[in-house]
Write a protein that holds these residues in place. Structure first.
Motif, mmCIF file in Angstrom:
data_model
loop_
_atom_site.group_PDB
_atom_site.id
_atom_site.type_symbol
_atom_site.label_atom_id
_atom_site.label_comp_id
_atom_site.label_asym_id
_atom_site.label_seq_id
_atom_site.Cartn_x
_atom_site.Cartn_y
_atom_site.Cartn_z
ATOM 1 N N ARG A 1 14.349 30.397 57.733
ATOM 2 C CA ARG A 1 13.607 31.479 58.409
ATOM 3 C C ARG A 1 12.187 31.033 58.720
ATOM 4 O O ARG A 1 11.661 31.339 59.788
ATOM 5 C CB ARG A 1 13.579 32.748 57.554
ATOM 6 C CG ARG A 1 14.931 33.405 57.426
ATOM 7 C CD ARG A 1 14.846 34.740 56.706
ATOM 8 N NE ARG A 1 14.592 35.751 57.721
ATOM 9 C CZ ARG A 1 13.580 36.613 57.685
ATOM 10 N NH1 ARG A 1 12.721 36.596 56.708
ATOM 11 N NH2 ARG A 1 13.434 37.503 58.642
ATOM 12 N N SER A 2 11.562 30.312 57.794
ATOM 13 C CA SER A 2 10.209 29.801 58.057
ATOM 14 C C SER A 2 10.235 28.784 59.187
ATOM 15 O O SER A 2 9.341 28.761 60.035
ATOM 16 C CB SER A 2 9.620 29.171 56.791
ATOM 17 O OG SER A 2 9.427 30.150 55.797
ATOM 18 N N ALA A 3 11.263 27.958 59.203
ATOM 19 C CA ALA A 3 11.383 26.967 60.286
ATOM 20 C C ALA A 3 11.548 27.670 61.631
ATOM 21 O O ALA A 3 10.941 27.251 62.632
ATOM 22 C CB ALA A 3 12.566 26.036 60.008
ATOM 23 N N VAL A 4 12.322 28.744 61.662
ATOM 24 C CA VAL A 4 12.497 29.508 62.899
ATOM 25 C C VAL A 4 11.158 30.102 63.340
ATOM 26 O O VAL A 4 10.823 30.089 64.529
ATOM 27 C CB VAL A 4 13.566 30.616 62.709
ATOM 28 C CG1 VAL A 4 13.567 31.599 63.855
ATOM 29 C CG2 VAL A 4 14.936 29.996 62.530
ATOM 30 N N ALA A 5 10.379 30.604 62.396
ATOM 31 C CA ALA A 5 9.061 31.158 62.735
ATOM 32 C C ALA A 5 8.157 30.077 63.330
ATOM 33 O O ALA A 5 7.456 30.322 64.320
ATOM 34 C CB ALA A 5 8.414 31.779 61.498
ATOM 35 N N TRP A 6 8.159 28.891 62.747
ATOM 36 C CA TRP A 6 7.330 27.788 63.275
ATOM 37 C C TRP A 6 7.758 27.411 64.684
ATOM 38 O O TRP A 6 6.922 27.233 65.573
ATOM 39 C CB TRP A 6 7.418 26.561 62.365
ATOM 40 C CG TRP A 6 6.539 26.659 61.162
ATOM 41 C CD1 TRP A 6 6.953 26.838 59.883
ATOM 42 C CD2 TRP A 6 5.113 26.612 61.118
ATOM 43 N NE1 TRP A 6 5.867 26.902 59.049
ATOM 44 C CE2 TRP A 6 4.733 26.768 59.776
ATOM 45 C CE3 TRP A 6 4.130 26.452 62.080
ATOM 46 C CZ2 TRP A 6 3.398 26.762 59.377
ATOM 47 C CZ3 TRP A 6 2.802 26.457 61.675
ATOM 48 C CH2 TRP A 6 2.449 26.611 60.348
ATOM 49 N N VAL A 7 9.051 27.275 64.890
ATOM 50 C CA VAL A 7 9.554 26.897 66.213
ATOM 51 C C VAL A 7 9.190 27.964 67.243
ATOM 52 O O VAL A 7 8.836 27.655 68.382
ATOM 53 C CB VAL A 7 11.081 26.655 66.159
ATOM 54 C CG1 VAL A 7 11.682 26.498 67.530
ATOM 55 C CG2 VAL A 7 11.385 25.429 65.303
ATOM 56 N N THR A 8 9.227 29.230 66.829
ATOM 57 C CA THR A 8 8.851 30.312 67.734
ATOM 58 C C THR A 8 7.360 30.257 68.047
ATOM 59 O O THR A 8 6.953 30.426 69.192
ATOM 60 C CB THR A 8 9.223 31.671 67.117
ATOM 61 O OG1 THR A 8 10.625 31.682 66.840
ATOM 62 C CG2 THR A 8 8.891 32.811 68.055
ATOM 63 N N MET A 9 6.533 30.021 67.030
ATOM 64 C CA MET A 9 5.086 29.940 67.259
ATOM 65 C C MET A 9 4.730 28.767 68.172
ATOM 66 O O MET A 9 3.750 28.834 68.906
ATOM 67 C CB MET A 9 4.334 29.840 65.934
ATOM 68 C CG MET A 9 4.270 31.140 65.193
ATOM 69 S SD MET A 9 3.107 31.160 63.808
ATOM 70 C CE MET A 9 3.664 29.820 62.806
ATOM 71 N N LEU A 10 5.523 27.710 68.134
ATOM 72 C CA LEU A 10 5.277 26.567 69.010
ATOM 73 C C LEU A 10 5.767 26.826 70.435
ATOM 74 O O LEU A 10 5.586 25.984 71.315
ATOM 75 C CB LEU A 10 5.970 25.321 68.448
ATOM 76 C CG LEU A 10 5.399 24.773 67.146
ATOM 77 C CD1 LEU A 10 6.278 23.652 66.610
ATOM 78 C CD2 LEU A 10 3.969 24.290 67.351
ATOM 79 N N GLY A 11 6.384 27.987 70.643
ATOM 80 C CA GLY A 11 6.850 28.354 71.971
ATOM 81 C C GLY A 11 8.178 27.741 72.356
ATOM 82 O O GLY A 11 8.560 27.783 73.524
ATOM 83 N N MET A 12 8.895 27.182 71.399
ATOM 84 C CA MET A 12 10.165 26.524 71.677
ATOM 85 C C MET A 12 11.363 27.465 71.571
ATOM 86 O O MET A 12 12.475 27.078 71.894
ATOM 87 C CB MET A 12 10.348 25.337 70.733
ATOM 88 C CG MET A 12 9.278 24.281 70.883
ATOM 89 S SD MET A 12 9.256 23.047 69.559
ATOM 90 C CE MET A 12 10.894 22.390 69.643
ATOM 91 N N LEU A 13 11.121 28.684 71.092
ATOM 92 C CA LEU A 13 12.201 29.646 70.895
ATOM 93 C C LEU A 13 11.716 31.010 71.378
ATOM 94 O O LEU A 13 10.672 31.485 70.919
ATOM 95 C CB LEU A 13 12.572 29.704 69.408
ATOM 96 C CG LEU A 13 13.811 30.457 68.994
ATOM 97 C CD1 LEU A 13 15.067 29.787 69.545
ATOM 98 C CD2 LEU A 13 13.905 30.517 67.478
#
Length: 114
Positions: free
Chosen positions: A64-76
């Motif tokens: 879940r934390s990895a998903v949050a990071w990927v989202t913050m990077l604009g990749m998701l």
């Protein structure tokens, strides 16, 4: 298709990450990584299916934390982010329930092998 006055299309907006959100996600990632490490250490000692299921549930929390990071990077995209996070919630819940059910069945001597 028009935009509100002063508005821009979504793909043209720059992503500005809130420092508080960044700190919270960072702490969550660190905490979940520590818990996952402790869970792995416990699994190595016990080598039982309930411990494996708990480790997998902790891995879902870390994911879940990895998903949050990927989202913050604009990749998701946000919609996908929510779908994936809620999917991970379902996986985590099922793994914890499975671990408890399996451990109880072992304790009650129902003949389930480790």
């Amino acid at each position: 298709m028009g935009f509100p006055p002063g508005g821009t299309p979504l793909h043209a907006q720059t992503t500005i990450v809130d420092p508080v959100l960044l700190a919270v996600v960072g702490l969550a990632a660190l905490g979940s990584a520590v818990l996952l490490g402790l869970g792995l250490a416990a699994y190595v000692r016990r080598r039982s299916r309930p411990f494996l299921l708990v480790v997998l549930a902790l891995a879902a929390i870390a994911a879940r934390s990895a998903v949050a990071w990927v989202t913050m990077l604009g990749m998701l995209p946000d919609a996908t982010h929510h779908l994936v996070e809620h999917g991970l919630d379902v996986v985590m819940t099922a793994l914890v329930v499975g671990a408890v059910w399996y451990a109880r069945s072992l304790r009650q001597g129902t003949g389930v092998n480790q």
